[in-house]
Motif scaffolding. Structure first.
Motif, PDB file in Angstrom:
ATOM      1  N   VAL A  59       1.027  -1.326  -0.032  1.00  0.00           N
ATOM      2  CA  VAL A  59       0.069   0.111  -0.075  1.00  0.00           C
ATOM      3  C   VAL A  59       0.985   1.333  -0.105  1.00  0.00           C
ATOM      4  CG1 VAL A  59      -1.849   1.344   1.088  1.00  0.00           C
ATOM      5  CG2 VAL A  59      -1.811  -1.446   1.286  1.00  0.00           C
ATOM      6  N   VAL A  60       0.470   2.237  -0.862  1.00  0.00           N
ATOM      7  CA  VAL A  60       1.028   3.574  -0.553  1.00  0.00           C
ATOM      8  C   VAL A  60      -0.026   4.600  -0.241  1.00  0.00           C
ATOM      9  CG1 VAL A  60       2.074   5.381  -2.266  1.00  0.00           C
ATOM     10  CG2 VAL A  60       2.975   3.187  -2.645  1.00  0.00           C
ATOM     11  N   SER A  61       0.427   5.130   0.709  1.00  0.00           N
ATOM     12  CA  SER A  61      -0.652   6.194   1.371  1.00  0.00           C
ATOM     13  C   SER A  61       0.318   7.669   1.512  1.00  0.00           C
ATOM     14  CB  SER A  61      -0.855   5.708   2.896  1.00  0.00           C
ATOM     15  OG  SER A  61       0.284   5.326   3.493  1.00  0.00           O
ATOM     16  N   CYS A  62      -0.845   8.634   1.188  1.00  0.00           N
ATOM     17  CA  CYS A  62      -0.226   9.863   1.052  1.00  0.00           C
ATOM     18  C   CYS A  62      -1.199  10.846   2.045  1.00  0.00           C
ATOM     19  CB  CYS A  62      -0.191  10.501  -0.243  1.00  0.00           C
ATOM     20  SG  CYS A  62       0.372  12.087  -0.537  1.00  0.00           S
ATOM     21  N   GLY A  92       4.021   7.329   2.414  1.00  0.00           N
ATOM     22  CA  GLY A  92       4.308   6.036   2.872  1.00  0.00           C
ATOM     23  C   GLY A  92       4.094   4.783   2.078  1.00  0.00           C
ATOM     24  N   HIS A  93       5.110   4.030   2.318  1.00  0.00           N
ATOM     25  CA  HIS A  93       4.949   2.749   1.610  1.00  0.00           C
ATOM     26  C   HIS A  93       5.015   1.702   2.519  1.00  0.00           C
ATOM     27  CE1 HIS A  93       6.337   0.465  -2.538  1.00  0.00           C
ATOM     28  NE2 HIS A  93       5.628  -0.126  -1.741  1.00  0.00           N
ATOM     29  N   ILE A 130       9.163  -0.223  11.473  1.00  0.00           N
ATOM     30  CA  ILE A 130       9.066   1.012  10.977  1.00  0.00           C
ATOM     31  C   ILE A 130      10.470   1.846  10.881  1.00  0.00           C
ATOM     32  CG2 ILE A 130       6.940   1.263  11.839  1.00  0.00           C
ATOM     33  CD1 ILE A 130       7.928   2.873  14.207  1.00  0.00           C
ATOM     34  N   PRO A 131      10.668   2.763  10.175  1.00  0.00           N
ATOM     35  CA  PRO A 131      12.103   3.366  10.104  1.00  0.00           C
ATOM     36  C   PRO A 131      12.283   4.312  11.483  1.00  0.00           C
ATOM     37  CG  PRO A 131      10.452   4.886   8.939  1.00  0.00           C
ATOM     38  CD  PRO A 131       9.748   3.403   9.311  1.00  0.00           C
ATOM     39  N   PHE A 152       7.200  -0.626   6.713  1.00  0.00           N
ATOM     40  CA  PHE A 152       6.852   0.540   6.418  1.00  0.00           C
ATOM     41  C   PHE A 152       7.899   1.533   6.329  1.00  0.00           C
ATOM     42  CE2 PHE A 152       5.391   5.063   7.594  1.00  0.00           C
ATOM     43  CZ  PHE A 152       4.452   5.374   6.715  1.00  0.00           C
ATOM     44  N   GLU A 153       7.870   2.213   4.908  1.00  0.00           N
ATOM     45  CA  GLU A 153       8.944   3.254   4.735  1.00  0.00           C
ATOM     46  C   GLU A 153       8.453   4.619   4.364  1.00  0.00           C
ATOM     47  OE1 GLU A 153      10.887   1.166   1.402  1.00  0.00           O
ATOM     48  OE2 GLU A 153      12.136   0.222   2.733  1.00  0.00           O
ATOM     49  N   ILE A 154       9.099   5.640   4.349  1.00  0.00           N
ATOM     50  CA  ILE A 154       8.625   7.032   4.052  1.00  0.00           C
ATOM     51  C   ILE A 154       9.810   7.373   2.915  1.00  0.00           C
ATOM     52  CG2 ILE A 154       8.235   9.255   4.841  1.00  0.00           C
ATOM     53  CD1 ILE A 154       7.908   8.332   7.554  1.00  0.00           C
ATOM     54  N   PRO A 155       9.113   7.260   1.508  1.00  0.00           N
ATOM     55  CA  PRO A 155      10.038   7.713   0.336  1.00  0.00           C
ATOM     56  C   PRO A 155       9.919   9.173   0.299  1.00  0.00           C
ATOM     57  CG  PRO A 155       7.885   6.709  -0.347  1.00  0.00           C
ATOM     58  CD  PRO A 155       7.826   6.480   1.266  1.00  0.00           C
TER      59      PRO A 155
END
Length: 490
Positions: free
Chosen positions: A286-289, A303-304, A403-404, A310-313
């Motif tokens: 899932v990509v969320s914005c 986020g991805h 999570i990061p 979970f990552e924050i690109p």
């Protein structure tokens, strides 16, 4: 006329050598040429007594690793020469071992006034064959207790750095090495585990040191006396940002175990565990914005989430509908395995959703204030935002998320609380308005919980649960949210 210089005789040299062996603070000052403040000296003074177990807990940027790696380890080898000695450093991540502990150790060794023999390897190992065949220091990052075996010495120092991120099984494995001295070091981010117990139920077994930001000279004097330590400005910014009663501020700045951990939706201990947890990529993807408001410190965050990872690109405080929509479209094309794109449709996000739809990008327009999905959820939760936060809470509780190490994300997750339940028993998370500082307080440094909301939004595709390619269920959820005639799901 030449001036005679008094050369210390052999007995004086032996006495000076012995003083350095017995006094790690003196060794740090005269041999390593290191500058320490009172709490760092306290750590070394207590270590000089060789307690079987010692525990150091404190705020962020307190210089704990600086003194343990850069001062205690070199002194330990000096203390026991010519006898053999061993140092084992255990951390939850390779970054903590290599980039922090070993970096400080190398810097101290390289700038020492006394030549320190041996070879420093890139594999986080320092061997000193000139002193003894078994004299070495080794750094280990592992989640397998079996990887901490085989290190033995009558003078073994074991350091568990970031101990709040180490499981009790790992610390138990370190204890089985039978170290002459065990040192735990970390932050008060968990009200369970060995680090917590070392300052509470097992305090009688440990020599303890506790450090607050108020203890360091930068905060006391209001100037940058020790570069790298927390400053008064940093402290005040974090107080304004998170609130001085927030669990994150109490733990990360004041070095205290907050009594309010239980008030948070997600305990800080579970959040910290997720930072150090290693999981494989999974599904759903899932990509969320969360789209920023375009004012103040409100950010746009993307986020991805790949299953539990979970990552924050992407993050930005700038707002541009076309640019953000274009970025998301390109990202989706580059990551063809993504099941779902979710974009916060409230306020300025509506333009992003509309532009993506014009570009024929499948997107769910998320509105946190809408009713939950399904009759059972409607009886439990006030809105879709709460439903997502509860789903996210479950993932943290079950250890199903990684999570990061993002300070904003951690602080936001640890600070959000539930509101008082409604008369019908339904629950809701705090609104952003309720999280803002009260009237009269400074709001200049207040940050919207954008990172945490982005992560929570990624769980919309799990309500109800979807498979690895849950398109049909997601489309049905969009119908529930916006009505079957809405163009949001087309």
């Amino acid at each position: 006329m030449a001036v005679a210089t008094k050369v210390p005789n052999k007995q004086q040299q032996i006495e000076a050598f012995r003083r350095l062996q017995m006094d790690p603070v003196l060794f740090s000052r005269e041999v390593l040429h290191r500058k320490l403040y009172a709490k760092q000296e306290e750590i070394l003074y207590k270590a000089a007594a060789l307690p079987p177990m010692m525990s150091v807990v404190g705020c962020n940027s307190a210089g704990k690793d600086y003194v343990l790696a850069g001062d205690l380890i070199p002194w330990w080898f000096f203390r026991w020469q010519p006898e053999e000695s061993v140092v084992v450093v255990v951390c939850p991540t390779h970054r903590q071992v290599h980039d922090i502990m070993w970096r400080e150790l190398k810097a101290s060794r390289d700038h020492s006034a006394m030549r320190m023999e041996g070879q420093m390897f890139e594999t986080d190992r320092w061997e000193i064959p000139q002193i003894g065949s078994k004299t070495y220091a080794v750094g280990i990052a592992t989640d397998d207790p079996n990887n901490i075996q085989g290190h033995h010495s009558p003078h073994l120092l074991a350091i568990c750095s970031e101990a709040h991120g180490l499981s009790d099984d790992i610390i138990a494995a370190v204890k089985r090495l039978n170290p002459q001295m065990l040192v735990l070091s970390g932050n008060p981010f968990s009200m369970m585990g060995e680090l917590f117990e070392s300052h509470h139920g097992k305090r009688h077994l440990y020599e303890t040191v506790q450090i607050s930001a108020n203890d360091n000279p930068n905060v006391k004097e209001g100037r940058d006396v020790f570069p790298g330590l927390m400053t008064r400005q940093m402290m005040e910014l974090q107080k304004a940002d998170y609130g001085e009663d927030s669990p994150y501020y109490l733990a990360a700045v004041l070095g205290q175990w907050p009594s309010t951990f239980s008030d948070a939706i997600i305990p800080l201990s579970q959040i910290t565990a997720a930072v150090y947890r290693k999981l494989p990529f999974g599904t759903p993807e899932v990509v969320s914005c969360d789209v920023g408001a375009g004012t103040g410190n409100d950010k746009t965050v993307v986020g991805h989430r790949r299953g539990g990872v979970f990552e924050i690109p992407f993050k930005s405080t700038e707002y541009n509908v076309m640019a953000l929509a274009g970025w998301l479209k390109n990202y989706m094309q580059e990551h063809s395995n993504v099941d779902t794109l979710v974009v916060d449709k409230v306020s300025l996000g509506e333009g992003v959703v509309a532009r993506l739809q014009e570009q024929h990008v499948a997107v769910i327009g998320f509105m946190g204030g809408n009713p939950p999905a399904g009759p059972e959820a409607k009886r439990k939760y006030c809105d879709r935002n709460t439903e997502c936060w509860v789903a996210m809470q479950r993932a943290f509780r079950e250890g199903a998320i990684a999570i990061p190490d993002d300070r904003q994300l951690v602080a936001q997750l640890a600070s959000r609380k539930f509101r008082e339940p409604l008369s019908d028993g339904r629950i809701a998370v705090q609104s952003k308005a309720e999280m803002r500082p009260p009237p009269g307080a400074s709001r200049l440094t207040w940050h919207s919980p954008d990172e945490a909301d982005t992560l929570a939004m990624s769980f919309v595709a799990s309500l109800p649960a979807v498979g690895s390619r849950g398109t049909a269920q997601v489309i049905q959820m969009a119908r529930i949210d916006y009505g079957s005639n809405s163009h949001q799901y087309h």
